[in-house]
Scaffold this active site. Sequence first.
Site, mmCIF file in Angstrom:
data_model
loop_
_atom_site.group_PDB
_atom_site.id
_atom_site.type_symbol
_atom_site.label_atom_id
_atom_site.label_comp_id
_atom_site.label_asym_id
_atom_site.label_seq_id
_atom_site.Cartn_x
_atom_site.Cartn_y
_atom_site.Cartn_z
ATOM 1 N N HIS A 177 3.631 10.896 6.366
ATOM 2 C CA HIS A 177 2.938 10.785 7.652
ATOM 3 C C HIS A 177 3.853 10.149 8.691
ATOM 4 O O HIS A 177 4.261 8.996 8.533
ATOM 5 C CB HIS A 177 1.663 9.933 7.511
ATOM 6 C CG HIS A 177 0.552 10.654 6.823
ATOM 7 N ND1 HIS A 177 -0.549 10.025 6.281
ATOM 8 C CD2 HIS A 177 0.370 11.983 6.610
ATOM 9 C CE1 HIS A 177 -1.362 10.943 5.765
ATOM 10 N NE2 HIS A 177 -0.819 12.132 5.945
ATOM 11 N N HIS B 285 0.824 -1.204 0.000
ATOM 12 C CA HIS B 285 0.000 0.000 0.000
ATOM 13 C C HIS B 285 0.852 1.245 0.000
ATOM 14 O O HIS B 285 0.473 2.273 -0.526
ATOM 15 C CB HIS B 285 -0.908 0.032 1.231
ATOM 16 C CG HIS B 285 -1.678 -1.218 1.386
ATOM 17 N ND1 HIS B 285 -2.785 -1.501 0.626
ATOM 18 C CD2 HIS B 285 -1.466 -2.303 2.158
ATOM 19 C CE1 HIS B 285 -3.227 -2.708 0.938
ATOM 20 N NE2 HIS B 285 -2.444 -3.214 1.870
#
Length: 248
Positions: A75, A25
Amino acid sequence: MFIKYGPLQFSGYHRVLVSGINNGHTIQFSSEGEEAIHPVVTGGPLKYLYRLEQLHFHWLSEHSINGVKFPMELHFVHVRSDLSVVEALGKRDGLAIISVFGNVQAEIDDFEPHVTEIMEYIPHLMNTGDRVSGVILDMTKLFSPNKESYYTYSGSLTSPECNEAVIWIIFDEPVYLTDAQYRQFGKIGVGRHNFRSLQKIKHHLVFTPGETRIHMPQIAVFFGDVIKLFREFFRKIGTFMSNGIKSR
Ligand SMILES: [Zn+2]
């Protein structure tokens, strides 16, 4: 609303021991070793100390500022240091995610892209399941040059019904990478997109610290397919666990 706890204070981000993985991902770098040596952040909107668990990338940003997306968003996922990951997910302030936008700049003289060190490992993480370990990164190079200017709000990782467990801190000044570096991300095997379709959520209160200019950004938060997000949510927890980050 105001920033209650003074300036953000980072410690331990200069030398961070991590392992990297292409989990299908995204590319993720997780803190390795004892929790006691993980980097920590506090201050700003954060009442507690938060330890860094992992850093991952989205290429095309998930958030936007004034409706504009960036080519990349990093992130830095933190967990409240007095809690296990599982406990943290049940608290409103259990997680803190620091978000840094990545922008692309053409290669010109004396332009030093911020991401160069971490880019060395990307070619080893091109396919799902690829791993590198024992990597030491200077993560301060990946932080926005101006750490005083950010947006912050409380939000969720997943659906509106879920406990809102994340304090977001979104730096508005991006870091830069070169065209070539950005293209490298485009070749990574993680499917076509690894950002979620966004929808603006109006009730999020967004604020900036101190005397920085007040403009309301169109902070967009993913919404989308709740089922899919739930799966991803639990997969993320699974990733935490499989990377040896133990719950206490
Ligand atoms: Zn993310």
